[in-house]
Design an enzyme around this catalytic site. Structure first.
Site, PDB file in Angstrom:
ATOM      1  CG  HIS A  19      34.561  37.627  45.416  1.00  6.24           C
ATOM      2  ND1 HIS A  19      33.655  38.587  45.811  1.00  6.24           N
ATOM      3  CD2 HIS A  19      35.494  38.298  44.663  1.00  6.24           C
ATOM      4  CE1 HIS A  19      34.020  39.772  45.333  1.00  6.24           C
ATOM      5  NE2 HIS A  19      35.125  39.618  44.636  1.00  6.24           N
ATOM      6  CG  PHE A  64      39.934  36.437  36.703  1.00 10.52           C
ATOM      7  CD1 PHE A  64      40.018  35.679  37.857  1.00 10.52           C
ATOM      8  CD2 PHE A  64      40.618  36.012  35.573  1.00 10.52           C
ATOM      9  CE1 PHE A  64      40.786  34.526  37.897  1.00 10.52           C
ATOM     10  CE2 PHE A  64      41.385  34.855  35.597  1.00 10.52           C
ATOM     11  CZ  PHE A  64      41.459  34.112  36.772  1.00 10.52           C
ATOM     12  CG  ASN A 112      36.581  45.652  42.476  1.00  9.87           C
ATOM     13  OD1 ASN A 112      36.710  46.852  42.283  1.00  9.87           O
ATOM     14  ND2 ASN A 112      37.168  45.028  43.482  1.00  9.87           N
TER      15      ASN A 112
END
Length: 234
Positions: A19, A64, A112
């Site tokens: 990721h 994040f 996301n």
């Protein structure tokens, strides 16, 4: 000015995650070229320099993944830039490992970080997707994206990142076809593969799946995962 935004999760424990390939790409560009040392601003790590005669800001949001747009949007507003001056670099499940694709605008594909960028920066920015491959089963998606690259991945990952860094001037000049050809030659992939099928969001793919081992139980990452995946059912 051009803003190159690499997406990932902050913290050394996530540095090797699939990721985080967006962070890895920016680190490679930073090493190859004469950028300022990393500093903290816009809830991010940033560095500035020049590529192809253009001022360039490297930005790695430290919010994040699912809040990345807050950081990048703040930087764009500070420099009075629009989405046309933004390039996002991030991981793509539905591309083979080592495969790269770039386009202007488009959907978030369930990512996301891109959802957040779309919300805070607009849609009309360039998106460089770096393939990490799909684990083949939706129950393994969460463990896959939050898992580290393996030793064998270095065979394609190192050439991909180094070639991207070496030719970052093409990215800045908008020479997308030429850059894709360079990356394809370096990794042994094809530059003209068919477009992947639209993917369901990471949340929907992983919600009913097996939770990966050694996920954090406390702290910001744990809170983010709770919001993303909800409480574990009996």
């Amino acid at each position: 000015m051009i803003v190159l935004a690499g997406l990932g999760n902050p913290g050394s424990q996530y540095a090797g995650n699939r990721h985080n390939i967006g962070f890895m790409a920016l680190d490679a560009i930073h090493r190859r070229h004469s950028f300022s040392p990393w500093s903290k601003k816009f809830k991010a790590e940033i560095a500035d320099g020049t590529l192809a005669g253009e001022k360039v800001l490297l930005i790695k949001p430290q919010t994040f993944m699912n809040l990345s747009g807050e950081s990048v949007g703040e930087a764009l507003r500070f420099y009075k830039l629009g989405p046309e001056q933004l390039v996002a670099i991030y991981d793509e499940l539905d591309l083979l490992p080592g495969k790269a694709r770039i386009k202007l605008g488009g959907g978030h594909g369930g990512h996301n970080g891109i959802k957040s960028l779309d919300a805070h920066c607009g849609l009309n920015y360039r998106r460089l997707r770096l393939g990490i491959g799909h684990p083949g089963d939706k129950s393994r998606v969460q463990a896959h994206v939050l898992g580290d690259f393996g030793k064998l991945d270095a065979e394609w990952l190192d050439p991909l990142l180094e070639t991207l860094a070496e030719n970052a001037d093409m990215l800045v000049r908008g020479e997308d076809s030429q850059l894709m050809n360079k990356l394809a030659l370096a990794t042994g992939t094809k530059a003209d593969e068919e477009k992947p099928k639209p993917a369901k969001s990471h949340i929907h793919q992983a919600r009913n799946g097996v939770q990966p081992k050694k996920l954090p139980e406390t702290g910001p990452m744990a809170e983010m995962l709770k919001k993303m995946f909800g409480p574990k059912k009996d």
